[in-house]
Design a protein around this motif. Sequence first.
Motif, mmCIF file in Angstrom:
data_model
loop_
_atom_site.group_PDB
_atom_site.id
_atom_site.type_symbol
_atom_site.label_atom_id
_atom_site.label_comp_id
_atom_site.label_asym_id
_atom_site.label_seq_id
_atom_site.Cartn_x
_atom_site.Cartn_y
_atom_site.Cartn_z
ATOM 1 N N VAL A 1 0.856 -1.182 0.000
ATOM 2 C CA VAL A 1 0.000 0.000 0.000
ATOM 3 C C VAL A 1 0.897 1.239 0.000
ATOM 4 O O VAL A 1 1.786 1.366 0.838
ATOM 5 C CB VAL A 1 -0.926 0.006 1.239
ATOM 6 N N GLU A 2 0.665 2.147 -0.949
ATOM 7 C CA GLU A 2 1.431 3.399 -1.031
ATOM 8 C C GLU A 2 0.527 4.532 -1.485
ATOM 9 O O GLU A 2 -0.390 4.326 -2.270
ATOM 10 C CB GLU A 2 2.583 3.273 -2.036
ATOM 11 N N THR B 1 -1.407 6.667 0.397
ATOM 12 C CA THR B 1 -2.645 6.978 1.128
ATOM 13 C C THR B 1 -2.448 8.111 2.126
ATOM 14 O O THR B 1 -3.397 8.491 2.809
ATOM 15 C CB THR B 1 -3.171 5.738 1.883
ATOM 16 N N ALA C 1 -3.401 7.237 5.753
ATOM 17 C CA ALA C 1 -4.788 6.896 6.071
ATOM 18 C C ALA C 1 -5.083 5.409 5.898
ATOM 19 O O ALA C 1 -6.044 4.893 6.451
ATOM 20 C CB ALA C 1 -5.742 7.710 5.204
ATOM 21 N N LEU D 1 -5.738 1.847 3.376
ATOM 22 C CA LEU D 1 -6.555 1.476 2.210
ATOM 23 C C LEU D 1 -7.639 0.497 2.629
ATOM 24 O O LEU D 1 -7.359 -0.511 3.283
ATOM 25 C CB LEU D 1 -5.649 0.846 1.146
ATOM 26 N N ASN D 2 -8.877 0.799 2.277
ATOM 27 C CA ASN D 2 -9.988 -0.096 2.592
ATOM 28 C C ASN D 2 -9.941 -1.329 1.693
ATOM 29 O O ASN D 2 -9.705 -1.233 0.497
ATOM 30 C CB ASN D 2 -11.329 0.614 2.399
ATOM 31 N N LYS E 1 -8.958 -3.271 6.478
ATOM 32 C CA LYS E 1 -8.202 -2.054 6.180
ATOM 33 C C LYS E 1 -6.723 -2.409 6.154
ATOM 34 O O LYS E 1 -6.236 -3.152 7.005
ATOM 35 C CB LYS E 1 -8.463 -0.983 7.222
ATOM 36 N N GLU F 1 -0.662 1.910 5.532
ATOM 37 C CA GLU F 1 0.385 2.380 4.606
ATOM 38 C C GLU F 1 1.611 1.466 4.729
ATOM 39 O O GLU F 1 2.067 1.178 5.825
ATOM 40 C CB GLU F 1 0.755 3.829 4.940
ATOM 41 N N SER G 1 -8.187 -1.034 -4.262
ATOM 42 C CA SER G 1 -7.992 -0.179 -5.434
ATOM 43 C C SER G 1 -6.543 -0.210 -5.904
ATOM 44 O O SER G 1 -5.608 -0.042 -5.123
ATOM 45 C CB SER G 1 -8.381 1.263 -5.089
ATOM 46 N N PHE H 1 -3.654 2.643 -5.217
ATOM 47 C CA PHE H 1 -2.824 2.733 -4.018
ATOM 48 C C PHE H 1 -1.930 1.510 -3.789
ATOM 49 O O PHE H 1 -1.409 1.320 -2.705
ATOM 50 C CB PHE H 1 -3.714 2.949 -2.789
#
Length: 145
Positions: A62-63, A65, A68, A70-71, A85, A88, A122, A125
């Motif tokens: 994950v990058e 965000t 916050a 990522l869902n 969730k 990061e 998604s 991210f």
Amino acid sequence: MFVSLRAGLFVRVLVVVAVVAGVLAVLLSTAVAPRATEERDFGPPPINSKLAGAPPTSQYRVEGTGGAGLNLRACPDLGCVRVGKLGEGKPFTVECWQKGTAVSGDVRWFSGDAAGTKGFASGHFLRRHSGTHAAECGMPEAVLG
């Protein structure tokens, strides 16, 4: 016995025979040949012996965000139920991707697993960390490396 025909009558008979033969050829060829619009089942895709068993996976992280996170969702859409969730920098094991709701112009949603929770994240991210690029769901493994 020899029957003699006038030249004009002979030509007319030849033309009629040629037309009937042409019509029969067209009818027989369309009855035998498959139509281009018909769907044909070619069976399952060939199986690569290296891929037999579990589907190939790739590691993504994950990058972007802003901390916050990522869902992780039940389907590739922003309106789907959140099932988890990802923080990061956290890993996400991806099996494949499919099109879904656009997030900042990116319609790719990756299907995979994060710490035992399966869902969609998604593609906007996610960055590939190791393994091959994930293939589109239902397609052969990507060979982009």
